[in-house]
Enzyme design. Sequence first.
Site, mmCIF file in Angstrom:
data_model
loop_
_atom_site.group_PDB
_atom_site.id
_atom_site.type_symbol
_atom_site.label_atom_id
_atom_site.label_comp_id
_atom_site.label_asym_id
_atom_site.label_seq_id
_atom_site.Cartn_x
_atom_site.Cartn_y
_atom_site.Cartn_z
ATOM 1 C CG ASN A 1 0.631 -2.168 3.161
ATOM 2 O OD1 ASN A 1 1.847 -2.154 3.006
ATOM 3 N ND2 ASN A 1 -0.207 -1.610 2.302
ATOM 4 C CE LYS B 1 -0.952 2.133 3.197
ATOM 5 N NZ LYS B 1 -2.018 2.818 2.512
ATOM 6 C CG HIS C 1 -1.939 -1.790 -1.726
ATOM 7 N ND1 HIS C 1 -2.143 -0.452 -1.959
ATOM 8 C CD2 HIS C 1 -2.289 -2.004 -0.437
ATOM 9 C CE1 HIS C 1 -2.597 0.118 -0.846
ATOM 10 N NE2 HIS C 1 -2.696 -0.798 0.092
ATOM 11 C CD GLU D 1 -1.177 2.981 -1.058
ATOM 12 O OE1 GLU D 1 -0.113 2.447 -0.694
ATOM 13 O OE2 GLU D 1 -2.051 3.385 -0.250
ATOM 14 C CD GLU E 1 -6.336 -2.921 1.275
ATOM 15 O OE1 GLU E 1 -6.115 -2.824 2.489
ATOM 16 O OE2 GLU E 1 -5.526 -2.570 0.409
ATOM 17 N N GLY F 1 -6.371 5.052 3.765
ATOM 18 C CA GLY F 1 -5.599 6.205 4.209
ATOM 19 C C GLY F 1 -6.399 7.490 4.302
ATOM 20 C CB SER G 1 -9.672 4.087 7.460
ATOM 21 O OG SER G 1 -9.066 4.937 6.494
ATOM 22 N N GLY H 1 -3.169 -0.465 7.161
ATOM 23 C CA GLY H 1 -2.072 0.423 6.795
ATOM 24 C C GLY H 1 -1.631 1.257 7.989
HETATM 25 C C1 PEP Z 1 -3.688 -0.390 3.127
HETATM 26 O O1 PEP Z 1 -2.739 0.256 2.751
HETATM 27 O O2 PEP Z 1 -3.798 -1.555 2.746
HETATM 28 C C2 PEP Z 1 -4.664 0.232 4.030
HETATM 29 C C3 PEP Z 1 -5.780 -0.394 4.273
HETATM 30 O O3 PEP Z 1 -4.331 1.458 4.570
HETATM 31 P P1 PEP Z 1 -5.097 2.234 5.767
HETATM 32 O O4 PEP Z 1 -5.385 1.235 6.849
HETATM 33 O O5 PEP Z 1 -4.113 3.285 6.210
HETATM 34 O O6 PEP Z 1 -6.342 2.817 5.189
#
Ligand code: PEP
Length: 249
Positions: free
Chosen positions: A11, A13, A100, A102, A171, A177, A213, A234
């Site tokens: 992703n 973003k 998601h 966000e 998630e 993040g 992460s 991400g």
């Molecule tokens: C995401 O945005 O779906 C995500 C898991 O981000 P990150 O891997 O940066 O934590």
Amino acid sequence: MSVRRRLVIGNWKMNGSKAENQQLLSDLVKLQNAAAVNEAAELAVCAPFPYLQQVADILKDSVIGWGGQDASEHAKGAYTGEVSVGMLAEFGCAWAIVGHSERRAYHGESSDVVARKAAAAIAGGITPVVCVGETQAEREAGNTLQVISSQLEPVLALGAGAVRKMVLAYEPVWAIGTGLTASPEQAQEVHAHIRSLLAQAGAPEQRVLYGGSVKAANAASLFAKEDIDGALVGGASLVATDFQGIANA
Ligand code: PEP
């Protein structure tokens, strides 16, 4: 023994530029060709909408799929700023992330809206990657499993036929993040819960990805858990060697 094929989706973003995408995708294609892990794992990247044609052009002869980071619940009309499933399909998208955290946090998307987006994606021939996850406060209050159940309720209410065309992603909001990752045991507990809800809905074999992460260094221990079928990635999906490292895991 499960037959669920591993799946790793990047992703991006709101990151990238034409030049950066060109570099990242051509590096990824080279690494994929060299690694030959594609039998074991399915890979895809979800890019910002304006870059979907570029992504399609670069990935069309590769084993890496692509998708959007959201999709409208509506087919067309006066919905300024939205992108329909039909539009995504025209650019060869196989996937659309929906729900998601966000989008839920910054755009007020409810679980009912997320379910309608998932239904629209399925109707348009695109696989929705439906994201769910608890906040830190919800986890600390001991409400994680209830939160996941209630986020999934309208999604699973779409019925077994629809749910069998979805991928789910757990998630935890506190791990996205932040550099914090759920331990494999914490993640597995929630994945097992999601698996039981899927079973009740008549779709026990749907893939459930973990996101938050994920890095090459922690991917293998997460993927070793029986109900974790891959990752939604991400930050690490913006670096070809990191993303490939997760795919190799
Ligand atoms: C995401 O945005 O779906 C995500 C898991 O981000 P990150 O891997 O940066 O934590």
